[in-house]
Design a protein around this motif. Structure first.
Motif, PDB file in Angstrom:
ATOM      1  N   GLY A  58       0.798  -1.220   0.000  1.00  0.00           N
ATOM      2  CA  GLY A  58       0.000   0.000   0.000  1.00  0.00           C
ATOM      3  C   GLY A  58       0.833   1.274   0.000  1.00  0.00           C
ATOM      4  O   GLY A  58       0.289   2.368  -0.127  1.00  0.00           O
ATOM      5  N   LEU A  59       2.141   1.138   0.158  1.00  0.00           N
ATOM      6  CA  LEU A  59       3.014   2.306   0.094  1.00  0.00           C
ATOM      7  C   LEU A  59       3.249   2.677  -1.368  1.00  0.00           C
ATOM      8  O   LEU A  59       3.346   1.806  -2.233  1.00  0.00           O
ATOM      9  CB  LEU A  59       4.360   2.010   0.767  1.00  0.00           C
ATOM     10  CG  LEU A  59       4.323   1.675   2.263  1.00  0.00           C
ATOM     11  CD1 LEU A  59       5.714   1.249   2.750  1.00  0.00           C
ATOM     12  CD2 LEU A  59       3.802   2.854   3.072  1.00  0.00           C
ATOM     13  N   THR A  60       3.348   3.972  -1.630  1.00  0.00           N
ATOM     14  CA  THR A  60       3.644   4.419  -2.991  1.00  0.00           C
ATOM     15  C   THR A  60       5.072   4.067  -3.348  1.00  0.00           C
ATOM     16  O   THR A  60       5.888   3.742  -2.473  1.00  0.00           O
ATOM     17  CB  THR A  60       3.475   5.939  -3.118  1.00  0.00           C
ATOM     18  OG1 THR A  60       4.482   6.574  -2.326  1.00  0.00           O
ATOM     19  CG2 THR A  60       2.078   6.397  -2.690  1.00  0.00           C
ATOM     20  N   LEU A  61       5.406   4.169  -4.633  1.00  0.00           N
ATOM     21  CA  LEU A  61       6.782   3.926  -5.058  1.00  0.00           C
ATOM     22  C   LEU A  61       7.733   4.859  -4.306  1.00  0.00           C
ATOM     23  O   LEU A  61       8.779   4.427  -3.819  1.00  0.00           O
ATOM     24  CB  LEU A  61       6.930   4.121  -6.568  1.00  0.00           C
ATOM     25  CG  LEU A  61       8.357   4.011  -7.127  1.00  0.00           C
ATOM     26  CD1 LEU A  61       8.975   2.651  -6.826  1.00  0.00           C
ATOM     27  CD2 LEU A  61       8.359   4.303  -8.617  1.00  0.00           C
ATOM     28  N   ALA A  62       7.378   6.129  -4.188  1.00  0.00           N
ATOM     29  CA  ALA A  62       8.235   7.085  -3.473  1.00  0.00           C
ATOM     30  C   ALA A  62       8.434   6.665  -2.019  1.00  0.00           C
ATOM     31  O   ALA A  62       9.554   6.738  -1.492  1.00  0.00           O
ATOM     32  CB  ALA A  62       7.633   8.488  -3.547  1.00  0.00           C
ATOM     33  N   GLU A  63       7.369   6.207  -1.372  1.00  0.00           N
ATOM     34  CA  GLU A  63       7.470   5.772   0.025  1.00  0.00           C
ATOM     35  C   GLU A  63       8.315   4.507   0.150  1.00  0.00           C
ATOM     36  O   GLU A  63       9.128   4.384   1.072  1.00  0.00           O
ATOM     37  CB  GLU A  63       6.072   5.568   0.604  1.00  0.00           C
ATOM     38  CG  GLU A  63       5.315   6.881   0.743  1.00  0.00           C
ATOM     39  CD  GLU A  63       3.802   6.756   0.853  1.00  0.00           C
ATOM     40  OE1 GLU A  63       3.153   7.793   1.064  1.00  0.00           O
ATOM     41  OE2 GLU A  63       3.252   5.633   0.704  1.00  0.00           O
ATOM     42  N   VAL A 116       7.978   8.425   6.834  1.00  0.00           N
ATOM     43  CA  VAL A 116       8.430   7.088   6.436  1.00  0.00           C
ATOM     44  C   VAL A 116       9.882   6.883   6.860  1.00  0.00           C
ATOM     45  O   VAL A 116      10.235   5.833   7.423  1.00  0.00           O
ATOM     46  CB  VAL A 116       8.267   6.867   4.916  1.00  0.00           C
ATOM     47  CG1 VAL A 116       8.961   5.591   4.464  1.00  0.00           C
ATOM     48  CG2 VAL A 116       6.788   6.828   4.537  1.00  0.00           C
ATOM     49  N   ALA A 117      10.741   7.860   6.601  1.00  0.00           N
ATOM     50  CA  ALA A 117      12.159   7.730   6.947  1.00  0.00           C
ATOM     51  C   ALA A 117      12.335   7.609   8.460  1.00  0.00           C
ATOM     52  O   ALA A 117      13.098   6.757   8.937  1.00  0.00           O
ATOM     53  CB  ALA A 117      12.944   8.923   6.399  1.00  0.00           C
ATOM     54  N   VAL A 118      11.639   8.439   9.219  1.00  0.00           N
ATOM     55  CA  VAL A 118      11.749   8.391  10.683  1.00  0.00           C
ATOM     56  C   VAL A 118      11.271   7.044  11.203  1.00  0.00           C
ATOM     57  O   VAL A 118      11.911   6.428  12.068  1.00  0.00           O
ATOM     58  CB  VAL A 118      10.966   9.566  11.323  1.00  0.00           C
ATOM     59  CG1 VAL A 118      10.794   9.377  12.823  1.00  0.00           C
ATOM     60  CG2 VAL A 118      11.654  10.885  11.021  1.00  0.00           C
TER      61      VAL A 118
END
Length: 189
Positions: A58-63, A116-118
Protein backbone atom coordinates in the motif's frame (compact mmCIF):
# COMPACT_ATOMS: atom_id res chain seq x y z
CA UNK A 1 36.37 -5.57 -6.45
CA UNK A 2 33.81 -8.06 -5.23
CA UNK A 3 34.89 -10.61 -2.65
CA UNK A 4 32.33 -13.06 -4.07
CA UNK A 5 32.09 -14.21 -7.67
CA UNK A 6 30.00 -12.10 -10.04
CA UNK A 7 28.21 -14.53 -12.34
CA UNK A 8 26.25 -13.91 -15.50
CA UNK A 9 23.71 -15.93 -17.48
CA UNK A 10 26.50 -18.16 -18.80
CA UNK A 11 28.24 -18.87 -15.49
CA UNK A 12 25.30 -18.81 -13.04
CA UNK A 13 23.99 -22.01 -11.49
CA UNK A 14 21.22 -23.52 -13.62
CA UNK A 15 18.45 -22.44 -11.23
CA UNK A 16 19.64 -18.81 -11.38
CA UNK A 17 20.05 -18.53 -15.17
CA UNK A 18 16.45 -17.64 -16.07
CA UNK A 19 16.29 -15.11 -13.23
CA UNK A 20 19.57 -13.50 -14.26
CA UNK A 21 18.35 -13.29 -17.86
CA UNK A 22 15.07 -11.72 -16.69
CA UNK A 23 16.84 -9.09 -14.58
CA UNK A 24 19.21 -8.25 -17.41
CA UNK A 25 16.29 -7.82 -19.83
CA UNK A 26 14.34 -5.67 -17.35
CA UNK A 27 17.29 -3.39 -16.47
CA UNK A 28 19.33 -3.36 -19.65
CA UNK A 29 22.33 -4.45 -17.52
CA UNK A 30 23.06 -6.96 -14.79
CA UNK A 31 23.42 -5.23 -11.40
CA UNK A 32 26.35 -6.59 -9.42
CA UNK A 33 23.94 -7.33 -6.55
CA UNK A 34 22.09 -9.81 -8.77
CA UNK A 35 25.37 -11.15 -10.17
CA UNK A 36 26.36 -11.93 -6.57
CA UNK A 37 23.00 -13.29 -5.37
CA UNK A 38 22.86 -15.58 -8.40
CA UNK A 39 25.57 -17.70 -6.74
CA UNK A 40 22.81 -18.87 -4.37
CA UNK A 41 19.66 -19.48 -6.41
CA UNK A 42 17.43 -19.44 -3.30
CA UNK A 43 18.83 -16.04 -2.25
CA UNK A 44 18.25 -14.59 -5.72
CA UNK A 45 14.73 -16.02 -5.86
CA UNK A 46 13.97 -14.62 -2.40
CA UNK A 47 15.25 -11.17 -3.38
CA UNK A 48 13.20 -11.05 -6.59
CA UNK A 49 10.08 -12.55 -5.00
CA UNK A 50 10.10 -10.27 -1.96
CA UNK A 51 10.84 -7.30 -4.22
CA UNK A 52 7.80 -8.11 -6.36
CA UNK A 53 5.61 -8.56 -3.29
CA UNK A 54 6.92 -5.28 -1.84
CA UNK A 55 5.93 -3.51 -5.07
CA UNK A 56 2.29 -4.46 -4.40
CA UNK A 57 2.20 -2.94 -0.92
CA UNK A 58 0.00 0.00 0.00
CA UNK A 59 3.01 2.31 0.09
CA UNK A 60 3.64 4.42 -2.99
CA UNK A 61 6.78 3.93 -5.06
CA UNK A 62 8.23 7.09 -3.47
CA UNK A 63 7.47 5.77 0.02
CA UNK A 64 8.96 2.36 -0.76
CA UNK A 65 12.10 4.05 -2.08
CA UNK A 66 12.29 6.16 1.09
CA UNK A 67 12.36 2.91 3.08
CA UNK A 68 15.03 1.41 0.82
CA UNK A 69 17.33 4.45 0.80
CA UNK A 70 16.96 4.98 4.55
CA UNK A 71 17.69 1.33 5.36
CA UNK A 72 20.61 1.16 2.94
CA UNK A 73 22.13 4.27 4.51
CA UNK A 74 21.83 2.82 8.00
CA UNK A 75 23.28 -0.48 6.83
CA UNK A 76 26.14 1.30 5.04
CA UNK A 77 25.30 -0.14 1.63
CA UNK A 78 26.48 2.38 -0.93
CA UNK A 79 25.43 0.10 -3.77
CA UNK A 80 21.78 0.09 -2.67
CA UNK A 81 21.75 3.80 -1.81
CA UNK A 82 22.91 4.48 -5.38
CA UNK A 83 20.50 2.03 -7.00
CA UNK A 84 17.49 3.25 -5.08
CA UNK A 85 18.49 6.89 -5.54
CA UNK A 86 18.33 6.26 -9.29
CA UNK A 87 14.86 4.71 -8.98
CA UNK A 88 13.68 7.50 -6.65
CA UNK A 89 14.92 10.15 -9.08
CA UNK A 90 13.97 8.64 -12.43
CA UNK A 91 10.93 6.49 -11.68
CA UNK A 92 9.40 8.02 -8.54
CA UNK A 93 10.26 11.53 -9.79
CA UNK A 94 11.45 12.71 -6.37
CA UNK A 95 13.11 16.12 -6.26
CA UNK A 96 16.86 16.26 -5.64
CA UNK A 97 16.53 17.82 -2.13
CA UNK A 98 14.26 14.94 -1.07
CA UNK A 99 16.63 12.28 -2.39
CA UNK A 100 19.62 14.05 -0.87
CA UNK A 101 17.95 14.21 2.55
CA UNK A 102 17.05 10.52 2.40
CA UNK A 103 20.63 9.67 1.41
CA UNK A 104 22.11 11.89 4.14
CA UNK A 105 19.71 10.80 6.88
CA UNK A 106 18.62 14.40 7.43
CA UNK A 107 15.12 15.93 7.64
CA UNK A 108 13.22 15.24 4.41
CA UNK A 109 11.45 18.28 2.94
CA UNK A 110 8.29 16.23 2.33
CA UNK A 111 6.19 15.47 5.43
CA UNK A 112 4.99 12.03 4.35
CA UNK A 113 8.40 10.83 3.24
CA UNK A 114 9.94 12.26 6.41
CA UNK A 115 7.44 10.18 8.42
CA UNK A 116 8.43 7.09 6.44
CA UNK A 117 12.16 7.73 6.95
CA UNK A 118 11.75 8.39 10.68
CA UNK A 119 9.62 5.28 11.13
CA UNK A 120 12.06 3.17 9.10
CA UNK A 121 14.93 4.33 11.32
CA UNK A 122 12.86 3.45 14.41
CA UNK A 123 12.01 -0.02 13.05
CA UNK A 124 15.70 -0.73 12.45
CA UNK A 125 16.97 0.83 15.68
CA UNK A 126 14.42 -1.02 17.81
CA UNK A 127 14.39 -4.22 15.74
CA UNK A 128 10.68 -3.74 15.16
CA UNK A 129 9.75 -3.00 18.77
CA UNK A 130 9.25 0.71 18.06
CA UNK A 131 8.13 2.89 20.97
CA UNK A 132 4.42 3.69 21.14
CA UNK A 133 5.06 7.34 20.27
CA UNK A 134 6.90 6.35 17.06
CA UNK A 135 3.97 4.23 15.91
CA UNK A 136 1.52 6.98 16.91
CA UNK A 137 3.51 9.56 14.93
CA UNK A 138 3.52 7.28 11.87
CA UNK A 139 -0.25 6.85 12.16
CA UNK A 140 -0.72 10.61 12.69
CA UNK A 141 1.11 11.19 9.39
CA UNK A 142 -1.73 9.33 7.66
CA UNK A 143 -0.33 5.82 7.56
CA UNK A 144 -2.19 2.67 8.52
CA UNK A 145 -1.15 -0.31 10.59
CA UNK A 146 -0.83 -2.21 7.30
CA UNK A 147 1.63 0.47 6.13
CA UNK A 148 3.66 -0.01 9.33
CA UNK A 149 3.98 -3.71 8.51
CA UNK A 150 4.85 -2.80 4.90
CA UNK A 151 7.75 -0.71 6.21
CA UNK A 152 8.92 -3.84 8.04
CA UNK A 153 8.56 -5.74 4.74
CA UNK A 154 10.68 -3.10 2.99
CA UNK A 155 13.30 -3.25 5.73
CA UNK A 156 13.47 -7.04 5.36
CA UNK A 157 14.04 -6.68 1.62
CA UNK A 158 16.66 -4.00 2.20
CA UNK A 159 18.42 -6.12 4.80
CA UNK A 160 18.82 -9.00 2.34
CA UNK A 161 20.30 -6.89 -0.44
CA UNK A 162 22.26 -4.50 1.83
CA UNK A 163 23.91 -7.33 3.72
CA UNK A 164 24.61 -9.31 0.53
CA UNK A 165 26.29 -6.27 -1.02
CA UNK A 166 28.23 -5.55 2.16
CA UNK A 167 29.39 -9.18 2.32
CA UNK A 168 30.43 -9.16 -1.32
CA UNK A 169 31.93 -5.68 -1.33
CA UNK A 170 30.34 -5.08 -4.72
CA UNK A 171 31.51 -2.19 -6.86
CA UNK A 172 28.89 0.03 -8.44
CA UNK A 173 27.90 -0.80 -11.97
CA UNK A 174 28.75 2.06 -14.36
CA UNK A 175 25.00 2.58 -14.85
CA UNK A 176 24.75 3.66 -11.20
CA UNK A 177 27.95 5.74 -10.99
CA UNK A 178 26.20 9.11 -11.15
CA UNK A 179 24.27 8.16 -7.99
CA UNK A 180 27.34 7.04 -5.99
CA UNK A 181 27.11 7.50 -2.21
CA UNK A 182 29.95 7.55 0.27
CA UNK A 183 28.29 7.62 3.68
CA UNK A 184 25.88 9.46 5.90
CA UNK A 185 26.27 13.17 6.52
CA UNK A 186 24.35 12.89 9.79
CA UNK A 187 24.27 10.32 12.56
CA UNK A 188 21.46 7.78 12.40
CA UNK A 189 19.09 6.95 15.22
Amino acid sequence: MSRLPLVDANSAPAASKPLVEQVQRNNGFLPNLVATLANAPAALEAYLTVGEINSRSGLTLAEREAVQITAAGIHGCGFCVAGHSKIATLKAQLDAPVVTALRDGTAVPDARLEAVAVFTRAVIAHRGAVPDDALAAFRAAGFSDANALEVVLGVSLATLCNFANNLAGNDLNPELASFAWHGLAAAQA
